[in-house]
Design an enzyme around this catalytic site. Structure first.
Site, short mmCIF file in Angstrom:
data_model
loop_
_atom_site.label_atom_id
_atom_site.label_comp_id
_atom_site.label_asym_id
_atom_site.label_seq_id
_atom_site.Cartn_x
_atom_site.Cartn_y
_atom_site.Cartn_z
CG ASP A 184 -2.30 0.54 0.92
OD1 ASP A 184 -2.37 1.75 0.63
OD2 ASP A 184 -3.29 -0.20 0.97
CG HIS A 260 -5.43 3.45 0.86
ND1 HIS A 260 -5.11 2.14 0.53
CD2 HIS A 260 -6.73 3.59 0.57
CE1 HIS A 260 -6.17 1.53 0.04
NE2 HIS A 260 -7.19 2.38 0.05
CB SER A 448 -9.31 0.02 -0.10
OG SER A 448 -8.80 0.34 -1.37
#
Length: 769
Positions: A184, A260, A448
């Site tokens: 990520d 994220h 996600s």
């Protein structure tokens, strides 16, 4: 001859029947006593139920003995194991104890294979279920969102898609020996719920180049994308991925840093039970951050290098990974098909026993994105709290399972999101600031966040049974999934359809669009520890094909637990049988199916092992029609008025397995100067022109599946050019020359007319007598 004494006969009978009925221990077999000797391995317990008409039950005497089976000695002799009797449960059910040299699951598997046994399952010790003490876990009006971590709790009428992590934690809370790699944007290592879940570099790690604050790696090669002052390096900390307007492409707005990777890491393995913040699915598993996304995303080359390194595969120019992962989480994706590079990398990871979990994508109901559409991965769709597909989630036959993706329900301005996915994050708009958690105002939604819920569950499954293969993990996740809710009568929410270019918002999931069902973490971990483990797995050669194409089906991921082996295969089409048919045998390890017409069909594989157990797997395949190809040839493209032109469309073609069913010809321009002569619905058509201009003819072909395609052809109609003298090139005649030619023509005509009149007058003149 003397008769034997009655007492001697009774003694002999007792000696013969005692071993059969298990009346007492056999000293020669060394049967363990109920108590475990000091220093010995702890005893294991298995619940055994005998078949009603088994040899053992038929031999049991009537009365109290029959209601209290005690056959451990007999079973132990058959298996060559030291077993002892435990308490009876019912007339055919008892506890059998082992001496600890075999685990409960392995002993149960051996006992279940006995022909007299109906089933055998481990007799696990259970405990009162206690929810984590992390304050954001439970619902409370004092927190935001008020629903807390609803997605981890047991499902109910409001939270239909909740994954029941507490039931999974009752079996396993994870182990530090199972590592989950999170590919990520990197991670904020100082977050209090993540700091103790990262590997600190040892002296050997530092000597090998791991000089960052924790073991991980930054694989972003482009310094501008990396945003940390350099290219690849051993520090996977997230510096922020904010962008300015039009930085990534034209007409794109500026964006704040997403953090994220910190968000997905929190769902995978945030420290749980520490009295602060949130709970995670993986609880006690360890995290391995791998930075592959920066400003404007990341490249396939960086992502694939990160995947390989995470699994322990050597990567050029990068130190060896000291903590190879068993699970890789990819909460990322993009448009397009799966590439050979991804297929190669995923194959290498599978060969090392690494489970790859990928987001299906946030394409609003269009096809699953790459690498979620690659064979061998577990692609995850996003669900609303009520179990329907959340609007942003992509769909398709590549999807393996659905999990909560977060949704708000309310859309009024200024109101907090009701059911987001609460997780770890950072408050910095660009560079890092205070560590915090997402909430109803700064909320997290998307596939996600569905993905780490599945990846964390896979880590719990491997913690409970490290011998599982990636195919077995996927099969068990799908087999244990809860069914999607059905569309109720009169509902205004549609059923999800096979993906096209048209978006689909909220819809009721099917197994052909959202996966096998809704993630049930508790059932999945229980299935991972079940005895006599047998899994069926289907790997198709393609997930989407055209009509008339064949799909190869391979069962190579199917597996049985030793000493059993797979002895039988049975393929069938469980849904959409009219859309496809088998062109091969259906009882072998591989099969081939022919896709006939557009739609979606589901292939089912049932495998049988040598102990008589069966397992089933299903895989959906889309049959998409690319449509026919219209092709036209004309006998001429330039003619004079009055001429005819023939158009031939017989060269048009349809997709494999289909045919051109009809032709339709239209004059779309110039209908005032041309008309059809004959049929306009055959493979060819003819027009007749009447004046100068341009005529455009369109052919529309329709194939046998109803798909259409059109093509247009234009013809120029022009009068012949009039000749002229003098020098110079061709071109239009001058007005003076044209008038001159006209005057000369008229004079010649008048002269001939006068001559004809004089001749007629002479003919009519009277003659003399």
């Amino acid at each position: 001859m003397r008769r034997p004494h009655l007492a001697a006969l009774l003694t002999l009978a007792a000696a013969l029947t005692a071993p059969l009925l298990g009346a007492g221990p056999d000293p020669g077999m060394g049967v363990a006593s109920a108590a475990t000797a000091p220093g010995a391995a702890p005893a294991v317990r298995v619940i055994v139920k005998y078949k009603r008409h088994s040899t053992l039950m038929r031999a049991a005497p009537a009365g109290a003995a029959a209601a209290s089976p005690q056959f451990a000695a007999v079973l132990g002799r058959r298996l060559g194991l030291a077993l002892s009797d435990g308490a009876a449960i019912q007339a055919r059910t008892q506890v059998v104890r082992g001496d600890g040299r075999l685990g409960a699951a392995a002993l149960a598997a051996r006992l279940a294979a006995d022909p007299d046994v109906e089933y055998a399952v481990p007799d696990y010790r259970r405990h009162a279920l206690a929810a984590p003490n992390d304050p954001l876990y439970a619902a409370s009006p004092a927190i935001s969102p008020a629903a807390g971590q609803w997605y981890l709790r047991a499902p109910d009428a409001t939270f239909v898609s909740a994954i029941d992590a507490e039931a999974a934690w009752n079996i396993s809370t994870g182990t530090p020996g199972i590592v989950v790699a999170d590919l990520d944007t990197g991670v904020r290592p100082d977050h209090p719920d993540l700091a103790h879940k990262l590997f600190l570099p040892s002296a050997g790690d530092i000597a090998n180049g791991y000089t960052g604050p924790f073991v991980g790696y930054d694989f972003i090669a482009d310094p501008a994308t990396a945003n940390d002052g350099g290219g690849r390096d051993p520090d996977a900390s997230d510096p922020g991925d904010w962008t300015t307007a039009n930085e990534c492409s034209s007409n794109t707005p500026a964006e704040n840093s997403s953090w994220h990777g910190t968000q997905t890491a929190g769902l995978l393995g945030a420290e749980t039970g520490n009295g602060i913040g949130m709970a995670s699915v993986g609880r006690n598993v360890m995290l391995l951050p791998v930075r592959v996304l920066g400003r404007c995303g990341g490249t396939d080359a960086d992502i694939i290098a990160g995947m390989l390194w995470a699994a322990g595969v050597p990567v050029a120019g990068v130190p060896a990974n000291p903590h190879p992962a068993r699970v890789v989480n990819l909460s990322l994706g993009g448009d397009g098909p799966c590439t050979t590079a991804y297929t190669d990398a995923i194959g290498q990871l599978a060969g090392r026993g690494v489970v790859v979990v990928v987001a299906a994508g946030n394409g609003e109901g269009v096809a699953v994105s790459a690498p979620g559409n690659c064979p061998g991965v577990i692609a995850v769709t996003g669900l609303r709290n009520v179990g329907t597909k959340v609007g942003f989630s992509s769909v398709g036959p590549e999807a393996a399972i659905g999990a909560p993706g977060g949704n708000c329900i309310n859309i009024a301005a200024g109101q907090p999101c009701l059911y987001p996915i609460l997780t770890t994050t950072n408050s910095g708009l660009t560079t890092p600031a205070a560590n915090t958690y997402s909430d109803g105002s700064n909320y997290s939604v998307g596939t996600s966040f569905s993905t780490p819920l599945v990846a964390g569950t896979a880590a719990l499954m491997l913690s409970a049974n490290p011998a599982l293969t990636p195919a077995q993990v996927k099969s068990l996740l799908q087999r244990s999934a809860r069914p999607f809710p059905a569309q109720p009568p009169g509902s205004g929410v549609p059923v999800c359809q096979a993906p096209t270019a048209t978006p689909q918002d909220e819809c009721y999931c099917t197994t052909a669009t959202c996966g096998a069902g809704m993630l049930d973490a508790g059932a999945a971990v229980a299935a991972a520890t079940a005895p006599a483990l047998l899994t069926a797995s289907i790997t198709p050669s393609a997930y989407s094909v055209a009509p008339g194409s064949t799909v190869g089906l391979d069962s190579q991921g199917s597996a049985a637990t030793s000493p059993a082996s797979i002895t039988g295969y049975q393929w069938s089409i469980s849904d959409g049988a009219g859309l496809a048919s088998f062109t091969s045998a259906t009882n072998a390890a591989t099969a081939t199916v022919l896709a006939a017409t557009p739609g979606s069909f589901t292939v089912q594989l049932q495998v049988t092992d040598s102990a008589g157990h069966t397992a089933t797997s299903r895989q959906a395949v889309d049959v998409t029609n690319p449509g026919p190809h219209a092709l036209v040839s004309a006998s001429a493209l330039s003619v004079q008025p009055g001429a005819s032109v023939t158009f031939d469309g017989s060269g048009s073609t349809a997709a494999s397995g289909l045919a051109i069913a009809s032709y339709r010809w239209l004059i779309t321009a110039g209908s005032n100067i041309a008309a059809f002569s004959g049929s306009s619905t055959g493979p060819s058509a003819t027009i007749v022109t009447s004046a100068a201009g341009t005529v455009t003819v369109q052919l529309t072909v329709t194939d046998s599946a109803g798909a259409q395609n059109s093509i247009s052809t234009s013809v120029t109609v022009a009068a012949p050019a009039l000749g002229g003298g003098g020098s110079g090139g061709g071109g239009a005649a001058s007005p003076v020359w044209v008038l001159g030619v006209a005057a000369a023509t008229l004079a010649l005509w008048l002269a001939r007319w006068l001559q004809a009149q004089r001749a007629a007058a002479v003919t009519r003149r009277p003659r003399r007598a």
